[in-house]
Design a protein around this motif. Structure first.
Motif, PDB file in Angstrom:
ATOM      1  N   GLN A 220     -12.283  32.369  21.416  1.00  0.00           N
ATOM      2  CA  GLN A 220     -12.033  31.014  20.939  1.00  0.00           C
ATOM      3  C   GLN A 220     -11.801  30.051  22.110  1.00  0.00           C
ATOM      4  O   GLN A 220     -12.241  28.899  22.089  1.00  0.00           O
ATOM      5  N   HIS A 222     -13.012  30.271  25.222  1.00  0.00           N
ATOM      6  CA  HIS A 222     -14.280  29.983  25.888  1.00  0.00           C
ATOM      7  C   HIS A 222     -15.160  29.058  25.041  1.00  0.00           C
ATOM      8  O   HIS A 222     -15.881  28.202  25.575  1.00  0.00           O
ATOM      9  N   TYR A 223     -15.099  29.240  23.717  1.00  0.00           N
ATOM     10  CA  TYR A 223     -15.874  28.354  22.843  1.00  0.00           C
ATOM     11  C   TYR A 223     -15.351  26.922  22.939  1.00  0.00           C
ATOM     12  O   TYR A 223     -16.129  25.952  23.049  1.00  0.00           O
ATOM     13  N   ALA A 224     -14.017  26.766  22.896  1.00  0.00           N
ATOM     14  CA  ALA A 224     -13.430  25.425  22.995  1.00  0.00           C
ATOM     15  C   ALA A 224     -13.730  24.796  24.350  1.00  0.00           C
ATOM     16  O   ALA A 224     -13.988  23.590  24.449  1.00  0.00           O
ATOM     17  N   ALA A 226     -16.354  25.395  26.272  1.00  0.00           N
ATOM     18  CA  ALA A 226     -17.762  24.989  26.296  1.00  0.00           C
ATOM     19  C   ALA A 226     -17.966  23.696  25.499  1.00  0.00           C
ATOM     20  O   ALA A 226     -18.714  22.795  25.914  1.00  0.00           O
ATOM     21  N   HIS A 227     -17.282  23.588  24.351  1.00  0.00           N
ATOM     22  CA  HIS A 227     -17.396  22.366  23.529  1.00  0.00           C
ATOM     23  C   HIS A 227     -16.833  21.154  24.272  1.00  0.00           C
ATOM     24  O   HIS A 227     -17.397  20.052  24.220  1.00  0.00           O
ATOM     25  N   LEU A 228     -15.714  21.365  24.978  1.00  0.00           N
ATOM     26  CA  LEU A 228     -15.117  20.281  25.748  1.00  0.00           C
ATOM     27  C   LEU A 228     -16.056  19.812  26.857  1.00  0.00           C
ATOM     28  O   LEU A 228     -16.227  18.597  27.075  1.00  0.00           O
ATOM     29  N   ARG A 229     -16.651  20.759  27.541  1.00  0.00           N
ATOM     30  CA  ARG A 229     -17.580  20.400  28.621  1.00  0.00           C
ATOM     31  C   ARG A 229     -18.792  19.653  28.064  1.00  0.00           C
ATOM     32  O   ARG A 229     -19.297  18.700  28.679  1.00  0.00           O
ATOM     33  N   HIS A 230     -19.268  20.042  26.888  1.00  0.00           N
ATOM     34  CA  HIS A 230     -20.397  19.346  26.261  1.00  0.00           C
ATOM     35  C   HIS A 230     -20.013  17.912  25.901  1.00  0.00           C
ATOM     36  O   HIS A 230     -20.787  16.960  26.132  1.00  0.00           O
ATOM     37  N   THR A 231     -18.798  17.744  25.363  1.00  0.00           N
ATOM     38  CA  THR A 231     -18.329  16.403  25.000  1.00  0.00           C
ATOM     39  C   THR A 231     -18.165  15.540  26.242  1.00  0.00           C
ATOM     40  O   THR A 231     -18.525  14.345  26.256  1.00  0.00           O
ATOM     41  N   GLN A 232     -17.630  16.137  27.332  1.00  0.00           N
ATOM     42  CA  GLN A 232     -17.487  15.400  28.584  1.00  0.00           C
ATOM     43  C   GLN A 232     -18.856  14.957  29.123  1.00  0.00           C
ATOM     44  O   GLN A 232     -19.000  13.840  29.643  1.00  0.00           O
ATOM     45  N   GLN A 234     -21.497  14.327  27.305  1.00  0.00           N
ATOM     46  CA  GLN A 234     -21.967  13.228  26.460  1.00  0.00           C
ATOM     47  C   GLN A 234     -21.277  11.916  26.838  1.00  0.00           C
ATOM     48  O   GLN A 234     -21.919  10.844  26.880  1.00  0.00           O
TER      49      GLN A 234
END
Length: 270
Positions: A220, A222-224, A226-232, A234
């Protein structure tokens, strides 16, 4: 119910006094009365259950003279003197094996009858004759001939041997008691070991469950991340686009147009 008679067991035999089926007979007796006591008991089988190797064993000889089949352990001189099923019986010095052998003899009394018949047909040397052999072996006849002849001295020596036999029996009982205590301690240790094993297995199961929870939490995380890095990424892209728009000529003209309209008195763009 089988009956067990302890003849001449001394003080060591008192520990068996309250056990059903065990009878203490003549804790101490004169050797001359042995035949009378044995006839009164009329045993089907004699037991010499030594847990340490014995030498010749006068007790075995006396039982043979009295025509009583004997069950001994597979130790010491018994392995040479007892021929299984012919003049006696032998068994491993183990309680389970002894009980199994006694059960077999109880269910097959003809085995006892065969040994009894063999003992009745076999000539046996008396204890006095064996003592005479000791005198000859030790050369006592040549040095002190009078020692052999008097009957009182001969029976004194027999009483000495009888005392030695009783001492050996008492020692054997002490060894047997010690062996039983050791067995009890081993069983207690085994029980504690089994309990410890069960506790270790329970702890291992808890550790495995905790590890599974940690693995899930790590996934969980690592998933969070990765999602944070994707949002950053964007957000950074949006910033770059806004900066590009603000620095473009169209955007500058737009700002100039809004200023002109403000001068002309228009409050809102058309």
């Amino acid at each position: 119910m089988p009956r067990v008679f302890l003849l001449g067991a001394g003080e060591a035999g008192q520990q068996f006094a309250d056990i059903p089926g065990i009878h203490l007979v003549a804790t101490d007796y004169a050797h001359a009365d042995l035949t009378l006591w044995v006839r009164a008991i009329a045993p089907d089988l004699g037991l010499i259950l030594s847990i340490v190797p014995e030498t010749f064993s006068y007790t075995l000889s006396e039982l043979a003279i009295l025509r009583i089949p004997t069950l001994t352990t597979n130790l010491g001189s018994f392995t040479d003197r007892i021929h299984e099923g012919i003049n006696g019986f032998r068994v491993s010095p183990d309680p389970t094996a002894v009980v199994a052998k006694l059960r077999t003899l109880s269910q097959q009394p003809q085995l006892l009858a065969q040994v009894t018949h063999h003992l009745e047909q076999t000539p046996h040397r008396s204890v006095a004759a064996m003592v005479q052999d000791y005198f000859q072996l030790l050369a006592l006849r040549a040095t002190t001939p009078s020692i052999v002849q008097p009957e009182s001295d001969r029976w004194s020596l027999l009483r000495y041997f009888q005392a030695e036999v009783q001492r050996s029996q008492a020692q054997a009982l002490d060894n047997w008691t010690h062996w039983q205590q050791t067995q009890a301690q081993l069983q207690q240790t085994q029980t504690q070991w089994q309990q410890t094993q069960a506790q270790l297995q329970e702890i291992q199961a808890q550790l495995q469950d905790t590890q599974a929870r940690l693995n899930h939490a790590d996934s969980q995380y690592h998933y969070a991340l990765a999602h944070l890095r994707h949002t950053q990424a964007q957000v950074e892209t949006a910033r770059e686009e806004i900066h590009a728009m603000e620095t473009s000529k169209f955007w500058k003209l737009r700002d100039a147009w809004f200023q002109v309209k403000k001068v002309l008195g228009r409050s809102t763009p058309q």
